[in-house]
Design a protein around this motif. Structure first.
Motif, short mmCIF file in Angstrom:
data_model
loop_
_atom_site.label_atom_id
_atom_site.label_comp_id
_atom_site.label_asym_id
_atom_site.label_seq_id
_atom_site.Cartn_x
_atom_site.Cartn_y
_atom_site.Cartn_z
N ILE A 70 -0.15 14.38 13.04
CA ILE A 70 -0.41 13.07 12.58
C ILE A 70 0.73 11.93 13.28
O ILE A 70 1.86 12.38 13.08
CB ILE A 70 -0.26 12.85 11.26
CG1 ILE A 70 -1.36 13.74 10.56
CG2 ILE A 70 -0.53 11.66 10.61
CD1 ILE A 70 -1.27 14.13 9.06
N LEU A 71 -0.05 10.95 13.79
CA LEU A 71 1.19 10.20 14.29
C LEU A 71 1.13 8.85 13.40
O LEU A 71 -0.27 8.25 13.17
CB LEU A 71 0.70 9.33 15.66
CG LEU A 71 0.59 10.61 16.79
CD1 LEU A 71 -0.09 9.75 18.13
CD2 LEU A 71 2.00 10.94 17.05
N GLU A 72 1.97 8.24 12.75
CA GLU A 72 1.94 7.07 11.96
C GLU A 72 3.03 6.05 12.80
O GLU A 72 4.07 6.23 13.07
CB GLU A 72 2.66 7.57 10.69
CG GLU A 72 1.99 8.43 9.67
CD GLU A 72 2.40 8.52 8.46
OE1 GLU A 72 3.06 7.40 7.80
OE2 GLU A 72 2.55 9.49 8.03
N MET A 73 2.26 4.83 12.83
CA MET A 73 2.87 3.72 13.45
C MET A 73 3.04 2.39 12.64
O MET A 73 1.91 2.03 11.96
CB MET A 73 2.62 3.39 14.92
CG MET A 73 2.40 4.37 16.02
SD MET A 73 1.71 4.07 17.54
CE MET A 73 0.24 4.86 17.31
N VAL A 74 4.12 1.68 12.74
CA VAL A 74 4.01 0.30 12.38
C VAL A 74 3.68 -0.80 13.53
O VAL A 74 4.66 -0.70 14.49
CB VAL A 74 5.38 0.20 11.52
CG1 VAL A 74 5.46 -1.50 10.98
CG2 VAL A 74 5.62 0.83 10.32
N LEU A 75 2.73 -1.32 13.57
CA LEU A 75 2.62 -2.11 14.50
C LEU A 75 2.55 -3.79 14.03
O LEU A 75 2.33 -4.18 13.19
CB LEU A 75 0.98 -2.07 15.05
CG LEU A 75 0.53 -0.56 15.50
CD1 LEU A 75 -0.76 -0.62 15.83
CD2 LEU A 75 1.41 -0.42 16.97
N LYS A 76 3.12 -4.56 15.10
CA LYS A 76 3.21 -5.98 15.13
C LYS A 76 2.42 -6.70 16.01
O LYS A 76 2.46 -6.09 17.24
CB LYS A 76 4.65 -6.44 15.11
CG LYS A 76 5.71 -6.02 14.32
CD LYS A 76 6.89 -6.80 14.59
CE LYS A 76 7.85 -6.56 13.46
NZ LYS A 76 9.46 -7.15 13.86
N ASN A 96 0.41 -0.92 9.31
CA ASN A 96 0.20 0.68 9.45
C ASN A 96 -0.87 1.31 10.20
O ASN A 96 -1.93 0.94 9.56
CB ASN A 96 0.83 1.12 8.23
CG ASN A 96 2.24 0.95 7.47
OD1 ASN A 96 3.22 0.57 8.39
ND2 ASN A 96 2.14 0.89 6.47
N MET A 97 -0.54 2.06 11.22
CA MET A 97 -1.74 2.69 11.79
C MET A 97 -1.38 4.14 11.69
O MET A 97 -0.31 4.64 12.10
CB MET A 97 -2.12 2.30 13.39
CG MET A 97 -3.02 2.92 13.91
SD MET A 97 -3.55 2.13 15.63
CE MET A 97 -2.32 2.97 16.49
N ARG A 98 -2.41 4.93 11.37
CA ARG A 98 -2.35 6.52 11.36
C ARG A 98 -3.36 7.17 12.06
O ARG A 98 -4.58 6.85 12.11
CB ARG A 98 -2.61 6.82 9.77
CG ARG A 98 -2.28 8.30 9.59
CD ARG A 98 -2.24 8.52 8.25
NE ARG A 98 -1.80 9.66 7.98
CZ ARG A 98 -1.61 10.10 6.75
NH1 ARG A 98 -1.71 9.67 5.59
NH2 ARG A 98 -1.08 11.55 6.77
N LEU A 99 -3.06 7.97 13.09
CA LEU A 99 -3.84 8.56 13.96
C LEU A 99 -3.49 10.17 13.65
O LEU A 99 -2.59 10.68 13.71
CB LEU A 99 -3.59 8.59 15.43
CG LEU A 99 -3.47 7.11 15.98
CD1 LEU A 99 -3.03 7.03 17.53
CD2 LEU A 99 -4.96 6.62 15.98
#
Length: 143
Positions: free
Chosen positions: A85-91, A124-127
């Motif tokens: 699981i990759l969790e990213m905070v995107l702007k 937030n994006m979760r892959l």
């Protein structure tokens, strides 16, 4: 930012470089997915009856721009089993344009257009990466 108060997040400039190279392709795919989903929903909301759909036409204006989103931080976690699981905070801030236009089929003077531009998004994006075979590192799908 999340990396300042959560120790399991880290900054990642490599993801930003990857997004810059992949953004033209990602932009097209995301645009078509969002456009197709929202066009039907907005048609149902703004033009709910068949009579209104005969009289008016709805056009969506959507452009995610040339600038890709930036990753503020990223966290990699092991999911259940062999998932990653990759969790990213995107702007995202830049030259995006979103809007809608309603055109009258019987009166050319009654056209309405609403456009939003120069917006900023933080999300937030979760892959979730799942293995195709039990032998790593082959990935079958992203959800």
């Amino acid at each position: 930012p999340a990396w300042a108060f959560a120790s399991n997040f880290s900054t990642m400039q490599n993801i930003d470089q990857l997004l810059v190279r992949m953004w033209p392709r990602i932009n097209r795919v995301v645009k078509s997915l969002v456009f197709d989903f929202n066009k039907k929903k907005l048609n149902d909301i703004l033009l709910p009856t068949p009579m209104l759909r005969k009289l008016y036409e709805l056009k969506l204006l959507m452009n995610f721009g040339e600038l890709p989103p930036l990753t503020e931080c990223i966290r990699v976690d092991s999911g259940n089993g062999e998932d990653i699981i990759l969790e990213m905070v995107l702007k995202m801030a830049g030259d995006q344009i979103f809007g809608a236009e309603i055109k009258s089929k019987f009166n050319p003077l009654f056209d309405m257009k609403v456009v939003c531009s120069q917006m900023q998004f933080v999300g937030n994006m979760r892959l979730r990466l799942r293995p195709l075979l039990p032998i790593p590192p082959i990935v079958s799908g992203v959800s």
